[in-house]
Design a protein around this motif. Sequence first.
Motif, PDB file in Angstrom:
ATOM      1  N   MET A 336       0.749  -1.085   0.155  1.00  0.00           N
ATOM      2  CA  MET A 336       0.014  -0.043  -0.035  1.00  0.00           C
ATOM      3  C   MET A 336       0.856   1.222  -0.030  1.00  0.00           C
ATOM      4  O   MET A 336       0.656   2.100  -0.751  1.00  0.00           O
ATOM      5  CB  MET A 336      -0.884   0.059   1.348  1.00  0.00           C
ATOM      6  N   ASN A 337       1.898   1.077   0.737  1.00  0.00           N
ATOM      7  CA  ASN A 337       2.784   2.404   0.988  1.00  0.00           C
ATOM      8  C   ASN A 337       3.548   2.520  -0.595  1.00  0.00           C
ATOM      9  O   ASN A 337       3.628   3.963  -0.992  1.00  0.00           O
ATOM     10  CB  ASN A 337       3.738   2.182   1.812  1.00  0.00           C
ATOM     11  N   ILE A 338       3.798   1.705  -1.392  1.00  0.00           N
ATOM     12  CA  ILE A 338       4.251   1.744  -2.470  1.00  0.00           C
ATOM     13  C   ILE A 338       3.102   2.720  -3.450  1.00  0.00           C
ATOM     14  O   ILE A 338       3.445   3.504  -4.240  1.00  0.00           O
ATOM     15  CB  ILE A 338       4.506   0.564  -3.395  1.00  0.00           C
ATOM     16  N   HIS A 339       2.031   2.486  -3.246  1.00  0.00           N
ATOM     17  CA  HIS A 339       0.866   3.331  -3.854  1.00  0.00           C
ATOM     18  C   HIS A 339       0.280   4.430  -3.029  1.00  0.00           C
ATOM     19  O   HIS A 339      -0.708   5.033  -3.227  1.00  0.00           O
ATOM     20  CB  HIS A 339      -0.281   2.421  -4.213  1.00  0.00           C
ATOM     21  N   ASN A 340       1.187   4.731  -2.150  1.00  0.00           N
ATOM     22  CA  ASN A 340       0.999   6.132  -1.358  1.00  0.00           C
ATOM     23  C   ASN A 340      -0.443   5.945  -0.556  1.00  0.00           C
ATOM     24  O   ASN A 340      -0.947   7.200  -0.416  1.00  0.00           O
ATOM     25  CB  ASN A 340       0.946   7.315  -2.341  1.00  0.00           C
ATOM     26  N   ILE A 341      -0.658   4.761  -0.214  1.00  0.00           N
ATOM     27  CA  ILE A 341      -1.760   4.756   0.663  1.00  0.00           C
ATOM     28  C   ILE A 341      -1.513   4.111   2.070  1.00  0.00           C
ATOM     29  O   ILE A 341      -0.660   3.243   2.165  1.00  0.00           O
ATOM     30  CB  ILE A 341      -2.970   3.648   0.221  1.00  0.00           C
ATOM     31  N   HIS A 342      -1.699   4.870   3.388  1.00  0.00           N
ATOM     32  CA  HIS A 342      -1.332   4.562   4.606  1.00  0.00           C
ATOM     33  C   HIS A 342      -2.451   4.023   5.251  1.00  0.00           C
ATOM     34  O   HIS A 342      -3.141   4.593   5.521  1.00  0.00           O
ATOM     35  CB  HIS A 342      -0.560   5.943   5.197  1.00  0.00           C
ATOM     36  N   PRO A 343      -2.441   2.752   5.435  1.00  0.00           N
ATOM     37  CA  PRO A 343      -3.507   2.051   5.948  1.00  0.00           C
ATOM     38  C   PRO A 343      -3.896   2.693   7.363  1.00  0.00           C
ATOM     39  O   PRO A 343      -2.859   2.994   8.167  1.00  0.00           O
ATOM     40  CB  PRO A 343      -3.352   0.573   6.204  1.00  0.00           C
ATOM     41  N   GLY A 344      -4.959   2.851   7.720  1.00  0.00           N
ATOM     42  CA  GLY A 344      -5.459   3.296   9.024  1.00  0.00           C
ATOM     43  C   GLY A 344      -6.830   3.696   9.038  1.00  0.00           C
ATOM     44  O   GLY A 344      -7.523   3.566   7.834  1.00  0.00           O
ATOM     45  N   PRO A 345      -7.424   4.230  10.071  1.00  0.00           N
ATOM     46  CA  PRO A 345      -8.651   4.574   9.994  1.00  0.00           C
ATOM     47  C   PRO A 345      -8.929   5.857   9.006  1.00  0.00           C
ATOM     48  O   PRO A 345     -10.196   5.752   8.622  1.00  0.00           O
ATOM     49  CB  PRO A 345      -8.921   5.474  11.411  1.00  0.00           C
ATOM     50  N   GLU A 346      -8.144   6.361   8.618  1.00  0.00           N
ATOM     51  CA  GLU A 346      -8.360   7.599   7.561  1.00  0.00           C
ATOM     52  C   GLU A 346      -8.798   6.967   6.076  1.00  0.00           C
ATOM     53  O   GLU A 346      -9.360   7.742   5.205  1.00  0.00           O
ATOM     54  CB  GLU A 346      -7.278   8.443   7.097  1.00  0.00           C
ATOM     55  N   VAL A 347      -8.224   5.612   5.681  1.00  0.00           N
ATOM     56  CA  VAL A 347      -8.575   5.206   4.511  1.00  0.00           C
ATOM     57  C   VAL A 347     -10.030   4.961   4.151  1.00  0.00           C
ATOM     58  O   VAL A 347     -10.323   5.544   3.143  1.00  0.00           O
ATOM     59  CB  VAL A 347      -8.168   3.810   4.582  1.00  0.00           C
ATOM     60  N   MET A 348     -10.827   4.657   4.911  1.00  0.00           N
ATOM     61  CA  MET A 348     -12.337   4.519   4.934  1.00  0.00           C
ATOM     62  C   MET A 348     -12.900   5.741   4.450  1.00  0.00           C
ATOM     63  O   MET A 348     -13.887   6.045   3.605  1.00  0.00           O
ATOM     64  CB  MET A 348     -12.981   3.808   6.094  1.00  0.00           C
ATOM     65  N   THR A 349     -12.587   6.984   5.204  1.00  0.00           N
ATOM     66  CA  THR A 349     -13.241   7.984   5.116  1.00  0.00           C
ATOM     67  C   THR A 349     -12.471   8.981   3.880  1.00  0.00           C
ATOM     68  O   THR A 349     -13.417   9.457   3.117  1.00  0.00           O
ATOM     69  CB  THR A 349     -13.154   9.080   6.247  1.00  0.00           C
ATOM     70  N   LYS A 350     -11.543   8.901   3.388  1.00  0.00           N
ATOM     71  CA  LYS A 350     -10.765   9.559   2.472  1.00  0.00           C
ATOM     72  C   LYS A 350     -10.827   8.906   1.271  1.00  0.00           C
ATOM     73  O   LYS A 350     -10.716   9.468   0.314  1.00  0.00           O
ATOM     74  CB  LYS A 350      -9.267   9.508   2.903  1.00  0.00           C
ATOM     75  N   ASN A 351     -11.119   7.455   1.303  1.00  0.00           N
ATOM     76  CA  ASN A 351     -10.945   6.839   0.106  1.00  0.00           C
ATOM     77  C   ASN A 351     -12.014   5.618  -0.042  1.00  0.00           C
ATOM     78  O   ASN A 351     -11.682   4.303   0.000  1.00  0.00           O
ATOM     79  CB  ASN A 351      -9.441   6.203  -0.047  1.00  0.00           C
ATOM     80  N   PRO A 352     -13.124   5.915   0.294  1.00  0.00           N
ATOM     81  CA  PRO A 352     -14.231   4.934   0.359  1.00  0.00           C
ATOM     82  C   PRO A 352     -14.470   3.831  -0.732  1.00  0.00           C
ATOM     83  O   PRO A 352     -14.814   2.859  -0.328  1.00  0.00           O
ATOM     84  CB  PRO A 352     -15.571   5.836   0.387  1.00  0.00           C
TER      85      PRO A 352
END
Lengths: 499, 155
Positions: A336-352
């Motif tokens: 995920m980091n390679i694709h610039n996504i940082h797993p955590g509570p923000e993923v759901m709201t930022k990237n539904p």
Amino acid sequence: MDLFHNLAIGFATAAQPANLLYAFFGCLLGTLIGVLPGLGPLATIAMLLPITYALQPDAALIMLAGIYYGAQYGGSTTAIVVNLPGESSSVVTTIDGYQMAKQGRAGVALATAAIGSFFAGCVATLALAALAGPLTATALLFGPKEFFALMILGLILASVLSSGPFIEGIGMVVLGMLLSLVGTDLNSGSQRFAFGIPQLFDGLDFVPLAMGIFGFAEIVKNLEQDDKLSLVTQKITNLFPTRDDFRRMVPAMLRGTALGTLLGVLPGGGAVLSSFASYTLEKKLSRHPEQFGKGAIEGVAGPESANNAGAQTSFIPLLTLGVPSNVVMALMVGAMNIHNIHPGPEVMTKNPTLFWGLIASMWVGNLMLLILNLPLVGLWVKLLTIPYRYLFPAIMVFCSIGVYSINSGTFEVYEAAVFCVFGYILIKLQLPAAPLLLGLVLGPAIEENFRRAMVLSRGDATVLLTSPLSASLLAAAAIAVLLIMLPTIRARREEALQE
Amino acid sequence: MKGLAIRNQRAFASGALFLAFAIFFFLVALEYPAGTAAKMGPGYFPRMLAIVLAAIGLVVMLGAIKPGASREALRQWDLKGLAWITGSVVLFGALLFPLGLVGALFVLIMVSSKASPEFTWTGALTNAAVLIVLCLAVFVYGLGLPLPVWPSLFN
């Protein structure tokens, strides 16, 4: 009705033709490589990681998830047909699955595994969708000390569940955390343990380390033990379980699914723990425990359902809290980091769409696997006839190109070579590598949260024990340590974790 | 005299490995400012971890020499296999730029194949041909990964 609304968003994403195609590719490649003995989901994902670099983030994650549970399906095939677990969560499947194959019931065993996995996958997808919201809400209440305590709990549980003595598992966790310190200290900006090597300023990369240990060192180990595969030569016919089989496998599947769904969520849990626990449970509940080990269908249905459910729900802590519960999830963090996504509570709201698309694609992937596996099982079994001397150079090639592609640089290739030697030492000393990798992945976050918690409390470490939430998480960790010290449980654990 | 014999060689070596890493990290960490608990410097956490690891290492080593420890010898090492495999990876890294992907893969496959007790020249050469074609098709033409395909002399 949020659940249905969210699932609808998810299915809309997952059902896009391109995403369907990547889910299919992931499942196909995962099965293909999972079938080959000696290659588990971890090595499979690591090897195929470069293929996902060029994709969109949602397509990449959908494909990686497909590779993960595809490898699980493939692993069961190898376990049943040649008595070799393709990956650690199919270890228990070899016990009764291979016996069934020897009795000419390989087809039924394979069908049982596939149906059980599919059913478990459906339930786990729903559980994931239902739990994600509430858990993410909880995660937002977490401060530095709670996150610190949660990660300590996860690492303790991971060491409890790894093979070998508990203290050595903890040692590996701490060693992994020390290795994670290599690189730039975020607070002061100074370099630590980098010795002036610019490639180390960003820290040790997780992927070369995992490939060195689980790819290259594993090959050296496999080449030492040159046992030939004991292939079941008979044709696989008669996939359909009889009515009696159904009567015996359905309850086992239900129990296995429930157990796996629960255990997968635990930090340190996941597919391996779930399958072991389910086998023990089935044997306990059975009216004919003497049939276990001699081809009992419950011994295939329960663990296979459990490991698939556990594999899927182990995404929950990662996606909601940002805490990987096992090594495969740790590798997903890297991906995920390679694709610039940082797993955590923000993923759901930022990237539904990404979040729910991934969840929906898991159900889609399970359906594809059912279709891929049942009619095509003969094809997969043929793969097993490729001699290892042709196979391992191919693994070397894919891993090497994969390692190079992380940064388009050869430094990572040398890094992997160093970790090949290190991994071989670990194999010889029978030290578990999984806790090391988890320590490496969680190390920076643990230090960060610990330092922040100490700043907030002005250096008073007792806050960790006076805040109710962090205190109870740490208490749970302490209880796990105390339990493992009890002689009876210790003996049980050794029995259960024996391969 | 039997009391001090290393009964469990495997565990003793594991503990020694932990201790060696702990000492290394601790000594290096001494060069970094530690700060205070309320305002930790870059050296605080590493020192803490190194001390924990050293303690674990000592406990494991002591466990290996206590009279009740189970007897376990160190396992046999296959240094030849390790050398072929590790060597092939290092060669791949070193040769990728001068020789390009085709050459580096060829060396990687031939050298790593030597690690197998069932090595044959024809088998390894066929395997190399198949894998190189596959890699070019998938990684270079299919995925467009930036890999140097041919020796740098031709560029």
